[in-house]
Design a protein around this motif. Structure first.
Motif, PDB file in Angstrom:
ATOM      1  N   ASP A 157       7.614  -6.146 -23.187  1.00  0.00           N
ATOM      2  CA  ASP A 157       8.543  -6.313 -22.075  1.00  0.00           C
ATOM      3  C   ASP A 157       9.505  -5.145 -21.920  1.00  0.00           C
ATOM      4  O   ASP A 157      10.485  -5.229 -21.201  1.00  0.00           O
ATOM      5  N   ARG A 175       3.599  -4.256 -20.591  1.00  0.00           N
ATOM      6  CA  ARG A 175       2.609  -5.282 -20.276  1.00  0.00           C
ATOM      7  C   ARG A 175       1.846  -4.927 -18.998  1.00  0.00           C
ATOM      8  O   ARG A 175       0.616  -4.964 -18.954  1.00  0.00           O
ATOM      9  N   LYS A 195       6.561  -2.330 -16.758  1.00  0.00           N
ATOM     10  CA  LYS A 195       6.728  -2.678 -18.166  1.00  0.00           C
ATOM     11  C   LYS A 195       5.433  -2.385 -18.916  1.00  0.00           C
ATOM     12  O   LYS A 195       4.365  -2.264 -18.306  1.00  0.00           O
TER      13      LYS A 195
END
Lengths: 267, 332
Positions: free
Chosen positions: B128, B93, B91
């Motif tokens: 996300d 992140r 992801k």
């Protein structure tokens, strides 16, 4: 539009039938017992559906044991094929070295020797090494058969993963091994499972080498080959079903990875 | 934060030489662009600095530390790749956090760092998502965020805007300049696009067939090219070159004025390109092909003969044989 759709559905139905009808016939005959085998047309769902024949068949001396040996051999073969095939494929994909093309060819050439010709020297060699009639011995032979596929498929697999991803991993703190484990492997996993499945199925279905290289510790295919010709029809069908089920199950279990590999959205 | 020094870097691939003895000094917090046509060795130089390629000779120093022998992971730098190289299985992140995670930073520090770089690059709402769910521009931001999150001593960028479409590239260029100025990271930026180099860099190093042709501020490079190659490569349209008195004179198209017949040489216009802000004339003067850029719009028809004169203070003299700049002369 509806015409196209009808054509599409017919196509789907034909392909499903192509796969499912033989499986159904086999399952019906194996599970329905004698009445179904002699009946025609066959009932869609056998009235006296039972696992009795299957259980009887499994109870035959040696069948269950042969199945376990078959599993052991196939899993060993899968293990060796992945263990040896992935690094070889990675080397072919990432490094240009002298003899890379020759190596590709040599890998394929191992399939050019008929096992029949190798059977006698192999048997003699295996007896000397103490590998004859052992699961490990058969697994090694099967690995030799599965390895060309494992090497070449994983080579194209790694080739499809951009080198920059690996380089980015190096720059952001990975050693080459860490980069391989954290970045390359997750991306290669669908393909690796295809390699594993194929090695498993090759080994599970292989009968000639398994027959030649074993006497008492036979894999299921080799055992059935020796035994089924003298058995009643019911047992022959039960044996056939038993041979198919593991492959189907195995493919079912990894279907997500296969779908991902073939570009169909995984569910 | 640290400066970077490149000393006599040479690289040959078999018989071909990609770089011959390149020297370059980049000050702390400075933004230097490596500019050159494809095949000039600029990407090779960047990859040598990153440790992805090994030099044949020479050394690279960050701060005062010789990093020539270190693997990429130990060099304390970050890189933005041409095709982004954002990890598709992670992801946004985790992509941004990747470098920090590998360096063993603690969780709180990682979370905070991801948060702040993500907001700097306007990725807050996308943390996300997977890279496949992002546009090209967003992926580019993730690649930049991943690089800035580790707070590198040196940031390397390899044509980071070349895969974006023209409009987006312009936006990203301005955004990049702002973000990098805020971060204050020493940056080496490879590009073949001279407007990109001019717009972003504090200094530009122009590379040509494995050699540094000139290092200087954008204005220096533009107005005082050290060689004929630099004059011809930087600027759009490029510098005009005319033979004169056994040498060459270089003159920018916008440094030529229209004058009366008595004052200038004859210029026969073949093509007129009205570009809005400029009118671009292509024609011949004294048997030489020449481009003239006039500010604003002009009603000039192809086939007209005009009279032109280069602004004397803008003329650059060059050696006809070597292409090296010569001291200014008073034109005859």
């Amino acid at each position: 539009m509806t015409g196209k759709r009808a054509l599409y559905l017919t196509g789907v139905a034909v392909i499903c039938a192509w796969v499912l009808v033989p499986l159904w016939l086999l399952a019906a005959n194996a599970l329905g017992g004698q009445p179904v085998i002699s009946a025609w047309p066959k009932p869609l769902i056998p009235s006296a559906f039972s696992f009795e024949t299957m259980l009887e068949f499994l109870a035959i001396e040696g069948v269950f044991r042969a199945m376990l040996i078959g599993f052991e051999v196939a899993l060993l073969c899968t293990f060796f094929s992945v263990l040896l095939g992935l690094p070889a494929g990675y080397a072919l994909a990432r490094y240009s070295f002298r003899g890379a093309n020759a190596f590709r060819l040599m890998v394929l050439l191992t399939r050019a020797f008929p096992v029949g010709i190798l059977a006698l020297p192999l048997t003699v060699g295996f007896i000397r090494l103490g590998l004859y009639d052992t699961p490990l011995g058969i697994a090694l032979m099967h690995t030799a058969l599965a390895l060309p596929f494992a090497v070449l498929v994983s080579a194209s697999l790694f080739q499809a993963i951009p080198r920059e991803l690996e380089e980015a991993a190096w720059v952001f703190g990975c050693s080459p091994l860490q980069a391989a484990l954290r970045v390359v492997m997750p991306l290669a996993l669908p393909g690796v499972s295809a390699v594993a499945i194929f090695a498993f199925v090759i080994s599970w279905n292989e009968v000639f080498a398994a027959s030649v290289l074993s006497a008492r510790n036979r894999t299921l295919t080799a055992y059935l080959l020796a035994m089924l010709s003298e058995s009643p029809l019911t047992y022959q069908f039960a044996g056939a079903l038993l041979l198919i089920v593991p492959s189907v199950l195995f493919i079912y279990l990894v279907r997500k990875r296969l779908f991902a590999m073939w570009g169909i959205a995984s569910r | 934060m640290a400066g970077i020094r490149i000393e006599g870097i040479r690289k040959s691939f078999g018989a071909t030489t990609a770089l011959e003895a390149v020297d370059l000094d980049v000050a702390d917090r400075e933004f230097v662009a490596l500019l050159g046509p494809s095949g000039c060795g600029k990407t090779t130089l960047l990859r040598i600095i990153a440790g992805l390629e090994t030099q044949t000779a020479g050394r690279v120093l960050i701060g005062d530390k010789d990093i020539s022998g270190l693997p990429p992971r130990a060099r304390g730098l970050a890189m933005v790749f041409q095709n982004y190289a954002v990890f598709p299985h992670l992801k946004v992140r985790d992509n941004i956090a990747f470098g920090l995670t590998m360096n063993g930073a603690d969780k709180a520090k990682i979370a905070q760092q991801v948060e702040s770089t993500a907001s700097l690059l306007q990725l807050g709402k996308l943390l996300d998502r997977y890279p496949a769910q992002l546009s090209g521009g967003q992926r580019q931001r993730v690649a930049v965020a991943r690089a800035l999150a580790v707070e590198p001593a040196v940031l390397l960028m390899d044509e980071p805007l070349s895969n974006l479409d023209a409009l987006l590239r312009l936006d990203m260029r301005a955004e990049l300049k702002e973000v990098l100025r805020a971060a204050g990271t020493t940056t080496i930026y490879v590009t073949h696009d001279q407007t990109e180099a001019m717009a972003l860099a504090d200094r530009i190093a122009v590379l040509h067939s494995g050699k540094v042709e000139q290092i200087g501020t954008p204005s220096d490079i533009y107005h005082h090219p050290a060689t004929r190659f630099v004059g011809g490569f930087v600027g759009s349209p490029p510098m005009n070159f005319l033979p004169k008195d056994g040498a060459l004179i270089g003159i920018r198209p916008e440094d030529i004025d229209l004058v009366s017949a008595a004052e200038g040489m004859e210029f026969r216009v073949n093509v007129v390109e009205p570009l809005g802000a400029q009118t671009l004339l292509t024609g011949t003067a004294e048997g030489q092909m020449l481009r003239v850029a006039l500010a604003g719009e002009h009603a000039i028809a192809a086939g007209t003969t005009l009279h032109i004169r280069p602004r004397p203070e803008r003329i650059r003299w060059m050696d006809a044989a070597t292409g090296q700049a010569l001291p200014a002369r008073t034109p005859a």
